[in-house]
Design an enzyme around this catalytic site. Structure first.
Site, PDB file in Angstrom:
ATOM      1  N   ASP A  81       0.831  -1.201   0.000  1.00  0.00           N
ATOM      2  CA  ASP A  81       0.000   0.000   0.000  1.00  0.00           C
ATOM      3  C   ASP A  81       0.868   1.254   0.000  1.00  0.00           C
ATOM      4  O   ASP A  81       1.781   1.385   0.819  1.00  0.00           O
ATOM      5  CB  ASP A  81      -0.934  -0.017   1.221  1.00  0.00           C
ATOM      6  CG  ASP A  81      -2.159   0.843   0.991  1.00  0.00           C
ATOM      7  OD1 ASP A  81      -2.001   2.006   0.564  1.00  0.00           O
ATOM      8  OD2 ASP A  81      -3.272   0.354   1.219  1.00  0.00           O
ATOM      9  N   THR A 100      -7.048   3.382  -1.931  1.00  0.00           N
ATOM     10  CA  THR A 100      -6.681   1.969  -1.798  1.00  0.00           C
ATOM     11  C   THR A 100      -7.668   0.992  -2.439  1.00  0.00           C
ATOM     12  O   THR A 100      -7.277   0.144  -3.243  1.00  0.00           O
ATOM     13  CB  THR A 100      -6.511   1.632  -0.306  1.00  0.00           C
ATOM     14  OG1 THR A 100      -5.432   2.424   0.192  1.00  0.00           O
ATOM     15  CG2 THR A 100      -6.218   0.152  -0.083  1.00  0.00           C
ATOM     16  N   ASP A 153       1.869   2.776   3.926  1.00  0.00           N
ATOM     17  CA  ASP A 153       0.717   3.682   3.945  1.00  0.00           C
ATOM     18  C   ASP A 153       0.539   4.265   5.350  1.00  0.00           C
ATOM     19  O   ASP A 153       0.402   5.475   5.516  1.00  0.00           O
ATOM     20  CB  ASP A 153      -0.536   2.914   3.510  1.00  0.00           C
ATOM     21  CG  ASP A 153      -1.762   3.803   3.420  1.00  0.00           C
ATOM     22  OD1 ASP A 153      -1.837   4.599   2.468  1.00  0.00           O
ATOM     23  OD2 ASP A 153      -2.638   3.720   4.305  1.00  0.00           O
ATOM     24  N   HIS A 163       1.220   8.361   5.983  1.00  0.00           N
ATOM     25  CA  HIS A 163       0.094   9.200   6.417  1.00  0.00           C
ATOM     26  C   HIS A 163       0.449   9.942   7.713  1.00  0.00           C
ATOM     27  O   HIS A 163       0.221  11.133   7.838  1.00  0.00           O
ATOM     28  CB  HIS A 163      -1.149   8.349   6.682  1.00  0.00           C
ATOM     29  CG  HIS A 163      -1.950   8.041   5.453  1.00  0.00           C
ATOM     30  ND1 HIS A 163      -2.510   9.021   4.665  1.00  0.00           N
ATOM     31  CD2 HIS A 163      -2.322   6.861   4.906  1.00  0.00           C
ATOM     32  CE1 HIS A 163      -3.180   8.439   3.671  1.00  0.00           C
ATOM     33  NE2 HIS A 163      -3.061   7.137   3.786  1.00  0.00           N
ATOM     34  N   ASP A 209      -0.630   0.434  -4.979  1.00  0.00           N
ATOM     35  CA  ASP A 209      -1.929   0.931  -5.441  1.00  0.00           C
ATOM     36  C   ASP A 209      -1.887   2.390  -5.885  1.00  0.00           C
ATOM     37  O   ASP A 209      -2.653   2.799  -6.748  1.00  0.00           O
ATOM     38  CB  ASP A 209      -3.018   0.695  -4.378  1.00  0.00           C
ATOM     39  CG  ASP A 209      -2.622   1.147  -2.977  1.00  0.00           C
ATOM     40  OD1 ASP A 209      -1.449   1.554  -2.767  1.00  0.00           O
ATOM     41  OD2 ASP A 209      -3.488   1.096  -2.086  1.00  0.00           O
ATOM     42  N   HIS A 210      -0.996   3.173  -5.320  1.00  0.00           N
ATOM     43  CA  HIS A 210      -0.927   4.623  -5.594  1.00  0.00           C
ATOM     44  C   HIS A 210       0.302   5.153  -4.880  1.00  0.00           C
ATOM     45  O   HIS A 210       0.931   4.429  -4.098  1.00  0.00           O
ATOM     46  CB  HIS A 210      -2.186   5.335  -5.067  1.00  0.00           C
ATOM     47  CG  HIS A 210      -2.487   4.973  -3.636  1.00  0.00           C
ATOM     48  ND1 HIS A 210      -1.726   5.433  -2.589  1.00  0.00           N
ATOM     49  CD2 HIS A 210      -3.403   4.129  -3.097  1.00  0.00           C
ATOM     50  CE1 HIS A 210      -2.178   4.907  -1.469  1.00  0.00           C
ATOM     51  NE2 HIS A 210      -3.185   4.095  -1.737  1.00  0.00           N
ATOM     52  N   HIS A 228      -3.015  10.733  -0.301  1.00  0.00           N
ATOM     53  CA  HIS A 228      -3.210  10.339  -1.699  1.00  0.00           C
ATOM     54  C   HIS A 228      -4.700  10.384  -1.986  1.00  0.00           C
ATOM     55  O   HIS A 228      -5.497  10.623  -1.081  1.00  0.00           O
ATOM     56  CB  HIS A 228      -2.637   8.934  -1.928  1.00  0.00           C
ATOM     57  CG  HIS A 228      -3.212   7.923  -0.969  1.00  0.00           C
ATOM     58  ND1 HIS A 228      -4.340   7.206  -1.245  1.00  0.00           N
ATOM     59  CD2 HIS A 228      -2.837   7.566   0.295  1.00  0.00           C
ATOM     60  CE1 HIS A 228      -4.611   6.427  -0.202  1.00  0.00           C
ATOM     61  NE2 HIS A 228      -3.719   6.631   0.747  1.00  0.00           N
TER      62      HIS A 228
HETATM   63  P1  AMP Z   1      -6.474   4.472   2.438  1.00  0.00           P
HETATM   64  O1  AMP Z   1      -7.517   5.163   3.240  1.00  0.00           O
HETATM   65  O2  AMP Z   1      -6.769   4.520   0.977  1.00  0.00           O
HETATM   66  O3  AMP Z   1      -5.108   4.914   2.820  1.00  0.00           O
HETATM   67  O4  AMP Z   1      -6.607   2.937   2.831  1.00  0.00           O
HETATM   68  C1  AMP Z   1      -5.572   2.239   3.492  1.00  0.00           C
HETATM   69  C2  AMP Z   1      -6.161   1.339   4.514  1.00  0.00           C
HETATM   70  O5  AMP Z   1      -6.942   0.329   3.895  1.00  0.00           O
HETATM   71  C3  AMP Z   1      -5.144   0.576   5.305  1.00  0.00           C
HETATM   72  O6  AMP Z   1      -4.788   1.276   6.464  1.00  0.00           O
HETATM   73  C4  AMP Z   1      -5.842  -0.706   5.644  1.00  0.00           C
HETATM   74  O7  AMP Z   1      -6.158  -0.751   7.012  1.00  0.00           O
HETATM   75  C5  AMP Z   1      -7.110  -0.669   4.874  1.00  0.00           C
HETATM   76  N1  AMP Z   1      -7.381  -1.948   4.229  1.00  0.00           N
HETATM   77  C6  AMP Z   1      -6.615  -2.593   3.345  1.00  0.00           C
HETATM   78  N2  AMP Z   1      -7.172  -3.767   2.972  1.00  0.00           N
HETATM   79  C7  AMP Z   1      -8.340  -3.861   3.638  1.00  0.00           C
HETATM   80  C8  AMP Z   1      -9.375  -4.819   3.687  1.00  0.00           C
HETATM   81  N3  AMP Z   1      -9.306  -5.935   2.951  1.00  0.00           N
HETATM   82  N4  AMP Z   1     -10.444  -4.568   4.490  1.00  0.00           N
HETATM   83  C9  AMP Z   1     -10.510  -3.438   5.202  1.00  0.00           C
HETATM   84  N5  AMP Z   1      -9.557  -2.494   5.222  1.00  0.00           N
HETATM   85  C10 AMP Z   1      -8.476  -2.691   4.450  1.00  0.00           C
HETATM   86 ZN    ZN Z   2      -3.539   5.630   2.492  1.00  0.00          ZN
HETATM   87 ZN    ZN Z   3      -3.562   2.526  -0.567  1.00  0.00          ZN
END
Ligand code: AMP
Ligand code: ZN
Ligand code: ZN
Length: 425
Positions: A54, A90, A211, A215, A258-259, A364
């Site tokens: 991530d 994500t 990630d 953050h 992913d990004h 992101h």
């Molecule tokens: P973002 O808000 O885009 O930074 O998302 C990152 C978060 O996605 C990470 O901190 C993970 O806890 C969460 N994540 C990743 N895979 C899963 C999943 N399969 N189910 C729930 N949360 C997830």
């Molecule tokens: Zn993130």
């Molecule tokens: Zn991500």
């Protein structure tokens, strides 16, 4: 590789075919042999381990010591970078990688969503929603594989926890953020140890450390460097585990992110409540892409107030979102989408004042054309060329690549094999 492994796999069959061709045996005879042996696999299928890191921005390989990732690059291929889909979050991106579809096609249009048809909400922490197949449209690669009788396993990947078209990977785990990376890696290796009839051909895993750290602490913090090294260490453990089993040359490792990420600051914050009464709108997702659903009859007013409100905020009606984002045609895309410029965040005064440590690290979600949002693609194994660096490509092409390596027929998707063919042997 165990003897059972070798018998069940394609390796010995392939060797036999090569030997026979050398002796002038016809193609028809070779095909017939394939049937009579009943090998159950097409020639050339190799296991794929798909690893998602991530928020591993494209240039992070140069920012910390990553000997294990570097070793994958040197015995395989690397894209200059991988282009994410919009929004650079994500769930939309992991699911585009898995399906070869744009978010408007697969329905995971954001990490936080409202589906007006069923009047239900989706967020990452909402287990019931994440495991509810109605949210997940299109066909992810593990479903394509399972439908073809090719087993899949997932120690995390968005979408693998739900029955999509009624199908889950043979092995899967409900997401638990705290699960140590070694536990993920060791389970992946344990799956590779299964007898050939039970062993999955496609295995996914996922690491969140980079990630998390970026953050919270920002791009160049020591914690971020430690997170990069931790993920590299976990991948090293996986590679050594494969090596110890004699599998390293038989398995295709595909590493993607992913990004990317970009620094944020409490000096770069846009307060939505300075321009509109947030009581009159439903803000489904906040930052840096705000998905705004005005109360009925208020859409023009809200759009008018937000247009030109802030020099670092671009505001679009759904139908007028830029073509290149491919982000218009889904009921879960809300009527007004406000997108912050790189490094800017969207919030309310109250939210901002109650939290003194937010908006200080990195984030992101921005325009997927920004260099800071670029992701990585690395791969090594029997299906991939060695020492090749390819031009950047979009992550929607990864699905076609995975299907090709797994020798399964891809479902309809937006990617093309031609975009990734140069990486394969
Ligand atoms: P973002 O808000 O885009 O930074 O998302 C990152 C978060 O996605 C990470 O901190 C993970 O806890 C969460 N994540 C990743 N895979 C899963 C999943 N399969 N189910 C729930 N949360 C997830
Ligand atoms: Zn993130
Ligand atoms: Zn991500």
């Amino acid at each position: 590789m165990t003897a059972a492994h070798r018998r069940g796999g394609s390796v010995s069959i392939r060797a036999a075919l090569v030997g026979m061709r050398g002796r002038g045996v016809t193609v028809a005879a070779v095909l017939a042999l394939g049937f009579t042996l009943g090998c159950g696999t097409s020639e050339g299928r190799r296991p794929v381990l798909l690893i998602g890191i991530d928020a591993f921005t494209w240039d992070l390989l140069n920012r910390a010591e990553t000997p294990n990732l570097d070793a994958i690059v040197s015995r395989g291929v690397r894209a200059e970078w991988l282009v994410p889909v919009f929004p650079t979050k994500t769930f939309p991106n992991h699911y585009s990688i898995a399906t070869g579809l744009y978010p408007e096609q697969h329905g995971i249009v954001a990490n936080n969503m409202l589906d007006p048809d069923i009047d239900e909400r989706f967020s990452l922490g909402n287990r019931a929603a994440v495991e509810d197949g109605r949210w997940w449209e299109g066909e992810p690669v593990w479903v394509t594989a399972e439908k073809a009788g090719v087993r899949a396993a997932a120690f995390f990947w968005p979408g693998t926890e739900t029955a999509i078209q009624g199908i889950r990977p043979t092995f899967w785990r409900p997401y638990e953020h705290a699960t140590p990376n070694d536990e993920r890696v060791d389970q992946v290796l344990a799956w590779m140890d299964l007898p050939s009839a039970e062993r999955p051909w496609l295995v996914t895993t996922y690491f969140a450390d980079v990630d998390d750290a970026t953050h919270r602490f920002g791009m160049s913090a020591p914690e971020t460097e430690a997170a990069i090294r931790e993920v590299d260490r976990a991948i090293g453990r996986l590679v050594r585990g494969l090596e110890a089993r004699g599998l390293l040359d038989d398995v295709n490792l595909v590493v993607v992110s992913d990004h990317g990420m970009t620094p944020t600051s409490r000096e770069r914050v846009i307060f939505l409540d300075d321009y509109i009464d947030v009581a009159n709108v439903d803000v489904i997702d906040w930052t840096p892409v705000a998905a705004i659903r005005p109360d009925s009859g208020r859409e023009d007013e809200v759009f008018g107030r937000l247009t030109d409100a802030h020099p670092h905020l671009s505001v679009f009606r759904k139908a007028e979102l830029p073509e290149r984002w491919r982000y218009r045609n889904h009921r879960r895309i809300q009527p007004i989408i406000a997108v912050a410029d790189e490094g800017w965040e969207i919030t309310t005064r109250k939210y901002f004042e109650e939290r003194t440590t937010t908006f200080t690290g990195a984030t992101h979600g921005y325009d997927n054309a920004l260099p800071s949002m670029r992701a990585i693609f690395l791969a090594a194994g029997p299906s991939f060329r060695r020492g090749v660096v390819v031009r950047p490509f979009q992550n929607i092409h990864v699905y076609e690549l995975l299907c090709r390596v797994l020798r399964i027929e891809p479902a309809a998707n937006a990617g093309s094999f031609d975009s990734v063919a140069a990486m394969l042997r």
